[in-house]
Scaffold this active site. Structure first.
Site, PDB file in Angstrom:
ATOM      1  N   SER A  94       0.840  -1.192   0.000  1.00 39.02           N
ATOM      2  CA  SER A  94       0.000   0.000   0.000  1.00 39.02           C
ATOM      3  C   SER A  94       0.885   1.256   0.000  1.00 39.02           C
ATOM      4  CB  SER A  94      -0.926  -0.057   1.217  1.00 39.02           C
ATOM      5  OG  SER A  94      -1.998   0.807   1.052  1.00 39.02           O
TER       6      SER A  94
ATOM      7  N   ARG B 131     -11.852   6.559   9.346  1.00 34.68           N
ATOM      8  CA  ARG B 131     -11.337   5.188   9.420  1.00 34.68           C
ATOM      9  C   ARG B 131     -12.380   4.177   8.947  1.00 34.68           C
ATOM     10  NH1 ARG B 131      -6.734   2.498   8.933  1.00 34.68           N
ATOM     11  NH2 ARG B 131      -6.634   0.627  10.218  1.00 34.68           N
TER      12      ARG B 131
ATOM     13  N   ASP C 171      -8.599  -6.782  -4.708  1.00 28.91           N
ATOM     14  CA  ASP C 171      -8.253  -5.452  -4.195  1.00 28.91           C
ATOM     15  C   ASP C 171      -8.861  -4.397  -5.112  1.00 28.91           C
ATOM     16  OD1 ASP C 171      -7.082  -3.100  -3.308  1.00 28.91           O
ATOM     17  OD2 ASP C 171      -5.049  -3.919  -3.206  1.00 28.91           O
TER      18      ASP C 171
ATOM     19  N   HIS D 249      -8.012  -5.308  -0.317  1.00 33.63           N
ATOM     20  CA  HIS D 249      -6.720  -4.659  -0.095  1.00 33.63           C
ATOM     21  C   HIS D 249      -6.008  -5.217   1.151  1.00 33.63           C
ATOM     22  CE1 HIS D 249      -3.697  -1.634  -0.527  1.00 33.63           C
ATOM     23  NE2 HIS D 249      -3.951  -1.092   0.646  1.00 33.63           N
ATOM     24  N   ASP D 250      -6.804  -5.625   2.141  1.00 38.52           N
ATOM     25  CA  ASP D 250      -6.241  -6.215   3.362  1.00 38.52           C
ATOM     26  C   ASP D 250      -5.400  -7.461   3.092  1.00 38.52           C
ATOM     27  OD1 ASP D 250      -6.817  -4.597   5.456  1.00 38.52           O
ATOM     28  OD2 ASP D 250      -8.689  -5.593   6.022  1.00 38.52           O
TER      29      ASP D 250
END
Lengths: 196, 390
Positions: free
Chosen positions: B163, B232, B324, B357-358
């Site tokens: 990232s 967040r 992602d 994405h994690d």
């Protein structure tokens, strides 16, 4: 299949000149480029669609690109590579015309290896048993084969004539030796070196 | 299709670690930021794992993502949770601490020990707040370079990160190519797309819309918790995928029935609120603004990345993940493509993952299967060339 592969590796390695810049389209687990890297002083790079095959390549310390032919060839200038290799992958491709055209554009020479569907044992199985042949060079059942093109040596030569592709060299392969007599009937595998 | 798990199940943790700090306070050590402004002194928080070899050729820099910090592996004294990439860094792991010397530092602009907007401004004796200068990814890397120089390392065996960490990896290759033997950008990009900038801007606006934010001047007062928590929550949605959310939450309810109110009926609502709330306890709202802006400014596309006329001696391993959608695979493929076109040795793999994405924090086995042999390869190349030099 192993013996045939080893023979075709040897033949391809003999074709390629030292110091060449090579791209292997559909490199699988990287056995061929690994062999070429070890036997010849060449720069090799592979393109492969199957993720698990990518892991095998990386484990061998090879440089591979995960993607289809589009990703691999687009925007390369003409004649970037000395050789483009399509070994045992042509019969699995959908866009044959496009792939070959692009390979001939980006590569100075293209090496193509494919199973000959007109091989006598394939013919016998189809003719006498009435079943799609399962042989050493076509080892899959009809429902799980990756092969979608069933071509013969004659078919490929016709294709080259029609598309004005120049055949520089050809090799006809038996299980562990070259075949010189009636190859379209007696050779289960063929390798062509072509250019445009 | 089945994937082989080649990771050794007996992998160990590196145990207790300590965060160290270094301050560059010589006036000559001031950073000239990308904006042109001079800035200093700066402090960097960093951790190291493993041993630096005699020739100092086995150092690997790990760069962290947006909300990460210097604590990448092992346990801090009295802490229950290991570092953020602990499953990748340690003996026999992808980044093998038996072989390599691993360095991870908190970026400038951050809030975990490196100089950032919550640090005290030596001129005023108060926290910087919005007086902190705008920093960019290249400024973060410039600061990291000071740390690498301070550790007396001439060339890094590898720079790796996911990232925003991947952006720092690319920036290292751009800013200091002679210092980088290999690079592993994961789930990253050469520049933010308008969609990525848009998500960041929504997050920043959420922070700035909180009345407690008070133009960044909230230190010692009420913290803009609500705004940062919303930022967040948005971020967290973009880190997951449709499929991973379906698998994790589906439409499961917290209680038996709908409450027909704006309370948390669905588990996913509760999860996001929990994520938001726990984030505000560990992160500074102004750092969030500065770091997201740095990511938006980042752009090493085109000739800024790899110049035709330069000779590069680098190996790249570019990794992306299929699900992602925050940093889609096409962006990583483009990085790999650019490198390949310019004759730089590159391997590209798109890992089949449903985690979104994690995945870069979760697909440990697949990443290890790529990174471990890749590092072995570059290590043997570097050993050969260092022997050749003698």
């Amino acid at each position: 299949m192993n013996e045939i592969e080893r023979l075709d590796y040897k033949i391809i390695s003999n074709i390629i000149e030292t110091g060449s810049n090579i791209l292997d389209l559909g490199c699988g687990g990287g056995d061929l480029i690994n062999y070429l890297q070890k036997t010849k002083n060449v720069r090799v790079q592979g393109i492969e669609l199957d993720e698990n095959e990518i892991y095998k390549c990386v484990a061998k310390g090879l440089s591979v690109f995960h993607g289809d032919i589009d990703d691999g060839l687009k925007s390369y200038p003409d004649k970037t590579f000395d050789y483009i290799i399509l070994n045992q992958s042509l019969q699995e491709m959908i866009e044959i015309d496009y792939v070959l055209e692009e390979s001939l554009r980006v590569g100075k020479k293209v090496i193509i290896g494919f199973p000959n569907f007109a091989y006598i044992f394939d013919r016998i199985k189809l003719f006498f048993r009435g079943r799609a042949p399962i042989t050493k060079n076509l080892p899959y059942e009809w429902h799980d084969t990756p092969n979608i093109r069933f071509l013969s040596i004659k078919d490929f030569k016709d294709y080259c004539r029609k598309k004005k592709i120049q055949i520089l060299d050809n090799f006809y392969l038996g299980e562990n030796r070259k075949i010189f007599f009636l190859p379209n009937l007696f050779a289960p595998n063929a390798i062509f070196v072509v250019k445009k | 299709m089945e994937k082989k798990n080649l990771v050794n199940p007996e992998d160990k943790n590196i145990g207790i670690v300590e965060t160290k700090y270094v301050t560059f306070d010589d006036p000559a050590d001031q950073l000239v930021l990308e904006s042109g402004q001079k800035f200093g002194p700066i402090t960097l928080a960093y951790e190291t794992y493993g041993k630096l070899n005699k020739n100092k050729t086995n150092a690997i820099l790990i760069a962290h993502a947006l909300s990460g910090d210097a604590h990448a592996a092992g346990y801090l004294q009295g802490d229950n949770d290991p570092g953020w990439w602990d499953n990748m860094i340690g003996p026999h792991k992808a980044f093998d601490t038996d072989k390599y010397f691993i360095i991870c530092s908190n970026v400038i602009g951050g809030c975990k020990g490196s100089t950032g907007p919550s640090s005290v401004n030596p001129k005023t004796g108060k926290p910087f707040g919005l007086d902190f200068p705008i920093i960019t990814v290249s400024d973060m890397v410039k600061a990291q370079k000071k740390l690498i120089d301070y550790l007396d390392i001439k060339r890094l065996l590898c720079v790796a990160g996911g990232s925003m960490g991947g952006m720092q990896v690319l920036q290292w290759a751009v800013s200091y190519p002679e210092m980088v033997a290999s690079a592993i950008p994961i789930a990253s990009t050469m520049k933010h797309s308008p969609q990525q900038i848009a998500f960041d801007e929504v997050g920043r606006q959420a922070v700035m819309a909180d009345p407690a934010w008070n133009q960044g001047n909230y230190y010692g007062k009420e913290f803009p918790e609500k705004g940062l928590a919303v930022a967040r929550m948005i971020g967290h949605i973009t880190y997951m995928s449709d499929q991973s959310m379906e698998e994790k939450f589906s439409r499961k309810l917290k209680d038996k029935d709908y409450t027909f109110s704006f309370r948390q009926d669905f588990e996913v609502e509760g999860y996001l609120r929990y994520r938001g709330d726990s984030f505000v306890k560990r992160f500074d709202a102004n750092s969030y603004l500065y770091i997201t802006k740095a990511m938006d400014y980042f752009d090493v596309s085109g000739d800024k990345f790899i110049q035709w006329n330069k000779k590069y001696d680098m190996n790249f391993l570019v990794i992306s993940f299929k699900s992602d959608w925050l940093y889609p695979s096409y962006q990583s493929r483009e990085i790999a493509h650019q490198l390949k076109m310019k004759g730089i040795d590159v391997t590209y793999c798109e890992i089949r993952s449903t985690y979104g994405h994690d995945a870069f924090l979760l697909e440990v086995a697949d990443e290890t299967n790529l990174i471990r042999p890749f590092l072995e390869k570059v290590n043997s190349i570097s050993e050969k060339s260092s022997k050749g030099l003698k």
